[in-house]
Design an enzyme around this catalytic site. Structure first.
Site, mmCIF file in Angstrom:
data_model
loop_
_atom_site.group_PDB
_atom_site.id
_atom_site.type_symbol
_atom_site.label_atom_id
_atom_site.label_comp_id
_atom_site.label_asym_id
_atom_site.label_seq_id
_atom_site.Cartn_x
_atom_site.Cartn_y
_atom_site.Cartn_z
ATOM 1 N N ASP A 7 0.872 -1.164 0.000
ATOM 2 C CA ASP A 7 0.000 0.000 0.000
ATOM 3 C C ASP A 7 0.914 1.219 0.000
ATOM 4 O O ASP A 7 2.103 1.115 0.287
ATOM 5 C CB ASP A 7 -0.892 -0.020 1.245
ATOM 6 C CG ASP A 7 -1.774 1.208 1.355
ATOM 7 O OD1 ASP A 7 -2.425 1.569 0.350
ATOM 8 O OD2 ASP A 7 -1.802 1.817 2.439
ATOM 9 N N ARG A 8 0.393 2.382 -0.328
ATOM 10 C CA ARG A 8 1.230 3.580 -0.379
ATOM 11 C C ARG A 8 1.072 4.440 0.875
ATOM 12 O O ARG A 8 1.942 4.468 1.732
ATOM 13 C CB ARG A 8 0.894 4.407 -1.637
ATOM 14 C CG ARG A 8 1.971 5.449 -1.954
ATOM 15 C CD ARG A 8 1.501 6.425 -3.009
ATOM 16 N NE ARG A 8 0.676 7.453 -2.373
ATOM 17 C CZ ARG A 8 0.328 8.586 -2.945
ATOM 18 N NH1 ARG A 8 0.688 8.845 -4.180
ATOM 19 N NH2 ARG A 8 -0.420 9.464 -2.317
ATOM 20 N N ASP A 9 -0.058 5.147 0.996
ATOM 21 C CA ASP A 9 -0.254 6.095 2.093
ATOM 22 C C ASP A 9 -0.328 5.347 3.429
ATOM 23 O O ASP A 9 -1.155 4.464 3.615
ATOM 24 C CB ASP A 9 -1.520 6.918 1.876
ATOM 25 C CG ASP A 9 -1.462 7.736 0.593
ATOM 26 O OD1 ASP A 9 -0.355 8.005 0.097
ATOM 27 O OD2 ASP A 9 -2.544 8.096 0.080
ATOM 28 N N HIS A 91 -11.106 6.164 -8.224
ATOM 29 C CA HIS A 91 -12.550 6.340 -8.093
ATOM 30 C C HIS A 91 -12.984 6.748 -6.687
ATOM 31 O O HIS A 91 -12.395 6.323 -5.703
ATOM 32 C CB HIS A 91 -13.257 5.039 -8.471
ATOM 33 C CG HIS A 91 -12.880 4.550 -9.831
ATOM 34 N ND1 HIS A 91 -12.108 3.426 -10.032
ATOM 35 C CD2 HIS A 91 -13.126 5.065 -11.055
ATOM 36 C CE1 HIS A 91 -11.916 3.254 -11.330
ATOM 37 N NE2 HIS A 91 -12.519 4.239 -11.973
ATOM 38 N N CYS A 99 -11.899 -1.927 -8.376
ATOM 39 C CA CYS A 99 -10.484 -1.732 -8.052
ATOM 40 C C CYS A 99 -10.269 -1.048 -6.710
ATOM 41 O O CYS A 99 -9.143 -1.017 -6.204
ATOM 42 C CB CYS A 99 -9.755 -0.982 -9.163
ATOM 43 S SG CYS A 99 -10.437 0.610 -9.646
#
EC number: 3.1.3.-
Length: 177
Positions: A7-9, A91, A99
């Site tokens: 994951d990023r954040d 989205h 997604c």
């Protein structure tokens, strides 16, 4: 291929309930860039799967997101590593896409693009939805206490979830295994 999905954040960079909306707000967590580079240099393929509903909500645009991802790629490259693939969901939550995590669409995109099974692939997140998305396609869940992880740790986690202080600790574990 040894693959990991991050994951990023909250895992790679600081998170914010007000969203990371600009390059100036995208601040790597201590040790995360080095951890990614170490894993990459050890032969791992690094993929990132990240919800970016701030795009769908109109808080920032895809060019700004690309600037953040370019910075990530640059910083990891400066440490001698690379991020092989970044997939994101732009989205808003009500868009009905497949997604947006906890749905596994981003993970399926990564599997398809890399032509790789996700069975047992480590996935690292700081929220329940990160772990649930990975588990839906057979990944092994790793929770980090950074970002929202300290509060997520007190929720009912998917079976087999391993908990570490941060991404660097996960990488230490994987490289020692």
């Amino acid at each position: 291929m040894k693959l990991i999905i991050l994951d990023r954040d909250g895992v790679i960079n600081q998170d914010s309930d007000a969203y990371i909306k600009s390059l100036d707000e995208w601040i790597p967590l201590p040790g995360s860039i080095d951890a990614i580079a170490r894993l990459s240099k050890a032969g791992w393929t690094i993929a990132v799967a990240t919800n970016q509903s701030g795009i769908g909500r109109g808080y920032y645009d895809e060019a700004t997101l690309q600037d953040m991802h370019d910075r990530l790629l640059q910083l990891v490259a400066e440490q001698g590593g690379k991020v092989d693939l970044i997939r994101y969901c732009p989205h808003a939550p009500d868009a009905g896409c497949d997604c947006r995590k906890p749905l596994p669409g981003l993970f399926r995109q990564i599997a398809d693009e890399l032509d790789h099974s996700l069975d047992g692939v480590p996935t690292v997140g700081d929220s329940l939805r990160d772990l649930e998305a990975g588990c839906a396609v057979g990944c092994t869940p790793y929770l980090v206490r950074t970002g929202k992880g300290a509060s997520t740790e007190h929720k009912t986690l998917p079976a087999g979830t391993r908990v570490f202080d941060d991404l660097a600790a996960v990488v230490d574990h994987l490289l020692e295994s």
